[in-house]
Design a protein around this motif. Structure first.
Motif, PDB file in Angstrom:
ATOM      1  N   HIS A  83       0.811  -1.216   0.000  1.00  0.00           N
ATOM      2  CA  HIS A  83       0.000   0.000   0.000  1.00  0.00           C
ATOM      3  C   HIS A  83       0.848   1.272   0.000  1.00  0.00           C
ATOM      4  O   HIS A  83       2.068   1.252   0.132  1.00  0.00           O
ATOM      5  CB  HIS A  83      -0.948   0.006   1.209  1.00  0.00           C
ATOM      6  CG  HIS A  83      -0.251   0.186   2.527  1.00  0.00           C
ATOM      7  ND1 HIS A  83       0.237   1.398   2.960  1.00  0.00           N
ATOM      8  CD2 HIS A  83       0.036  -0.697   3.522  1.00  0.00           C
ATOM      9  CE1 HIS A  83       0.790   1.260   4.153  1.00  0.00           C
ATOM     10  NE2 HIS A  83       0.697   0.002   4.511  1.00  0.00           N
ATOM     11  N   GLN A  88      -3.195   1.977   4.504  1.00  0.00           N
ATOM     12  CA  GLN A  88      -3.043   0.649   5.085  1.00  0.00           C
ATOM     13  C   GLN A  88      -3.420  -0.373   4.027  1.00  0.00           C
ATOM     14  O   GLN A  88      -3.866  -0.001   2.928  1.00  0.00           O
ATOM     15  CB  GLN A  88      -3.946   0.496   6.324  1.00  0.00           C
ATOM     16  CG  GLN A  88      -3.670   1.488   7.436  1.00  0.00           C
ATOM     17  CD  GLN A  88      -4.705   1.438   8.548  1.00  0.00           C
ATOM     18  OE1 GLN A  88      -5.446   0.475   8.685  1.00  0.00           O
ATOM     19  NE2 GLN A  88      -4.785   2.504   9.341  1.00  0.00           N
ATOM     20  N   ASP A 113       0.629  -4.369   6.033  1.00  0.00           N
ATOM     21  CA  ASP A 113       0.813  -2.966   6.395  1.00  0.00           C
ATOM     22  C   ASP A 113       2.308  -2.657   6.417  1.00  0.00           C
ATOM     23  O   ASP A 113       3.091  -3.375   7.053  1.00  0.00           O
ATOM     24  CB  ASP A 113       0.209  -2.675   7.775  1.00  0.00           C
ATOM     25  CG  ASP A 113      -1.314  -2.600   7.754  1.00  0.00           C
ATOM     26  OD1 ASP A 113      -1.883  -2.345   6.681  1.00  0.00           O
ATOM     27  OD2 ASP A 113      -1.941  -2.802   8.825  1.00  0.00           O
ATOM     28  N   HIS A 117       2.770   1.889   9.700  1.00  0.00           N
ATOM     29  CA  HIS A 117       1.412   2.093   9.217  1.00  0.00           C
ATOM     30  C   HIS A 117       0.485   0.993   9.762  1.00  0.00           C
ATOM     31  O   HIS A 117       0.918  -0.134  10.002  1.00  0.00           O
ATOM     32  CB  HIS A 117       1.352   2.034   7.689  1.00  0.00           C
ATOM     33  CG  HIS A 117       2.048   3.151   6.982  1.00  0.00           C
ATOM     34  ND1 HIS A 117       3.418   3.213   6.876  1.00  0.00           N
ATOM     35  CD2 HIS A 117       1.566   4.258   6.335  1.00  0.00           C
ATOM     36  CE1 HIS A 117       3.754   4.297   6.176  1.00  0.00           C
ATOM     37  NE2 HIS A 117       2.661   4.946   5.843  1.00  0.00           N
ATOM     38  N   GLY A 118      -0.792   1.339   9.911  1.00  0.00           N
ATOM     39  CA  GLY A 118      -1.803   0.347  10.250  1.00  0.00           C
ATOM     40  C   GLY A 118      -1.484  -0.444  11.491  1.00  0.00           C
ATOM     41  O   GLY A 118      -1.114   0.101  12.532  1.00  0.00           O
ATOM     42  N   GLN A 119      -1.601  -1.773  11.374  1.00  0.00           N
ATOM     43  CA  GLN A 119      -1.374  -2.655  12.508  1.00  0.00           C
ATOM     44  C   GLN A 119       0.076  -3.118  12.622  1.00  0.00           C
ATOM     45  O   GLN A 119       0.403  -3.892  13.527  1.00  0.00           O
ATOM     46  CB  GLN A 119      -2.306  -3.875  12.409  1.00  0.00           C
ATOM     47  CG  GLN A 119      -3.784  -3.511  12.448  1.00  0.00           C
ATOM     48  CD  GLN A 119      -4.681  -4.720  12.273  1.00  0.00           C
ATOM     49  OE1 GLN A 119      -4.528  -5.748  12.928  1.00  0.00           O
ATOM     50  NE2 GLN A 119      -5.657  -4.613  11.364  1.00  0.00           N
ATOM     51  N   SER A 120       0.930  -2.683  11.716  1.00  0.00           N
ATOM     52  CA  SER A 120       2.355  -3.022  11.817  1.00  0.00           C
ATOM     53  C   SER A 120       3.041  -2.134  12.845  1.00  0.00           C
ATOM     54  O   SER A 120       2.538  -1.063  13.196  1.00  0.00           O
ATOM     55  CB  SER A 120       3.046  -2.885  10.458  1.00  0.00           C
ATOM     56  OG  SER A 120       2.607  -3.896   9.568  1.00  0.00           O
ATOM     57  N   MET A 254      -7.818   6.130   7.486  1.00  0.00           N
ATOM     58  CA  MET A 254      -6.483   5.538   7.370  1.00  0.00           C
ATOM     59  C   MET A 254      -5.409   6.615   7.500  1.00  0.00           C
ATOM     60  O   MET A 254      -4.396   6.432   8.182  1.00  0.00           O
ATOM     61  CB  MET A 254      -6.346   4.789   6.036  1.00  0.00           C
ATOM     62  CG  MET A 254      -7.093   3.473   5.987  1.00  0.00           C
ATOM     63  SD  MET A 254      -6.717   2.492   4.497  1.00  0.00           S
ATOM     64  CE  MET A 254      -7.716   3.333   3.277  1.00  0.00           C
ATOM     65  N   THR A 258      -2.469   7.402  10.878  1.00  0.00           N
ATOM     66  CA  THR A 258      -1.026   7.262  10.663  1.00  0.00           C
ATOM     67  C   THR A 258      -0.261   8.125  11.661  1.00  0.00           C
ATOM     68  O   THR A 258      -0.527   9.321  11.774  1.00  0.00           O
ATOM     69  CB  THR A 258      -0.661   7.695   9.230  1.00  0.00           C
ATOM     70  OG1 THR A 258      -1.438   6.932   8.299  1.00  0.00           O
ATOM     71  CG2 THR A 258       0.815   7.464   8.956  1.00  0.00           C
TER      72      THR A 258
END
Length: 364
Positions: A83, A88, A113, A117-120, A254, A258
């Motif tokens: 992405h 994400q 991800d 970013h996101g769930q990382s 999203m 961030t």
């Protein structure tokens, strides 16, 4: 960082909000966009990917990357999606929904991800580089697709990730990576786009400096950083005034989620990166280059230049679309990805499956 320098930085940061607000208002006025009252995606389940099989891939430097996959483990082909900036894996929502049906058991799709970013997991700011993202992609491939052919799909910064991977791991092409898609992306720094003007804002550099040397204080100014860049990202995301409000809300969430350090560090990375050498590697495989002709972040000239450098490429320019073209006009991007996979897959299994499905659909 010395006490004097820190004091100077903090004094300067006190003025960030004012600078940021001015830049944000100017950007919002110059790039104003309306959305339609009608909403064809009002009932869309944008959490679809959360229900897919989940894995965590840990990079060599210890960053956990959140991964989702859909499709059989023994599918003949794996398609991996990377992405873009401030997004994400969910930014490929419509691709995951449509192509799962399209490809059936012939293709496994992997989404993840990017770091920060996101769930990382978040990572040291100095690792927020396009070069590192290419290495992260290799880590994902090593765990999720250790064998069999692969097609890589990157949007925006994800396209730069694919180019970075191609430059650093040319031996993978075409033996393992048999095709690639670069959507709304660029092979080198985006300083020529309208985003380049925003990158010169002293507020962003001050926040980036704070993220590196005074991380406990930078969160105080996260609102200012979003004020500078937020209106640009929102206004540039879509070109069509009839875009679904639900899709807009999904993408803006999203962006808002961030972390500020991720935002300012990767903004700098996008400005200075140069992955043109990756184009030499991608010449070995079929490619898709796609963009919207209203994209203000990575204008279509970037895509046209990459297409010229890639003789096996298909160039798709989506009229009226902005930077998030895969969310704004998913059908056009989905169809182009289907063609890419058919061009990249020697077995023709996917092409056969498509013809059978189309025949059933047309006679249903």
């Amino acid at each position: 960082m010395s006490t004097a320098n820190r004091a100077g930085w903090l004094a300067g940061a006190a003025g960030i909000a004012a600078v940021g607000s001015a830049a944000g208002v100017t950007a919002a006025r110059s790039l104003r966009r309306r959305v339609t009252a009608e909403d064809p995606h009002r009932d869309e389940d944008f959490e679809l990917l959360d229900a897919d099989r989940s894995t965590v891939v840990t990079t060599p430097d210890g960053v956990p990357l959140a991964v989702r996959e859909v499709g059989p483990l023994n599918a003949p082909l794996t398609v991996v999606f990377a992405h873009g900036f401030c997004l994400q894996m969910g930014s490929f929502h419509f691709q995951r929904a449509r192509l799962t049906e399209q490809w059936g058991d012939q293709v496994r799709m992997v989404f993840y991800d990017q770091r920060g970013h996101g769930q990382s997991g978040e990572a040291p700011p100095e690792t927020y580089t396009v070069e590192q993202l290419g290495q992260d992609l290799e880590s994902v491939l090593a765990v999720m697709a250790p064998r069999g052919p692969i097609v890589l799909v990157g949007h925006s910064m994800g396209g730069m990730t694919v180019l970075s991977h191609a430059r650093q791991y040319p031996q993978r092409y075409p033996t393992r990576v048999v095709g690639a898609a670069l959507i709304a992306s660029a092979a080198e720094g985006v300083s020529r786009s309208p985003l380049g003007e925003i990158l010169k804002n002293p507020a962003l550099e001050a926040i980036r400096f704070g993220a590196r040397y005074a991380p406990k204080t930078v969160h105080r100014f996260r609102g200012a950083g979003r004020t500078v860049i937020g209106p640009i990202l929102r206004a540039a995301s879509y070109g069509d005034e009839k875009i679904s409000p639900s899709v807009v809300a999904f993408s803006e969430k999203m962006m808002h989620d961030t972390p500020i350090t991720t935002l300012v560090e990767f903004l700098h990375a996008l400005e200075v990166h140069d992955e043109t050498a990756g184009l030499t590697t991608l010449r070995k495989v079929p490619t898709l280059i796609a963009c919207g002709d209203h994209d203000l972040l990575t204008p279509m000239e970037y895509s046209q230049e990459m297409a010229v450098a890639l003789p096996k490429s298909e160039l798709v320019i989506v009229g009226g679309a902005g930077h998030l073209v895969q969310l704004e006009n998913p059908e056009i991007i989905d169809d182009a990805l289907v063609r890419l996979v058919e061009r990249s897959t020697p077995s023709k299994l996917v092409a056969l499956t498509r013809r059978v499905r189309d025949r059933v659909r047309n006679h249903g």
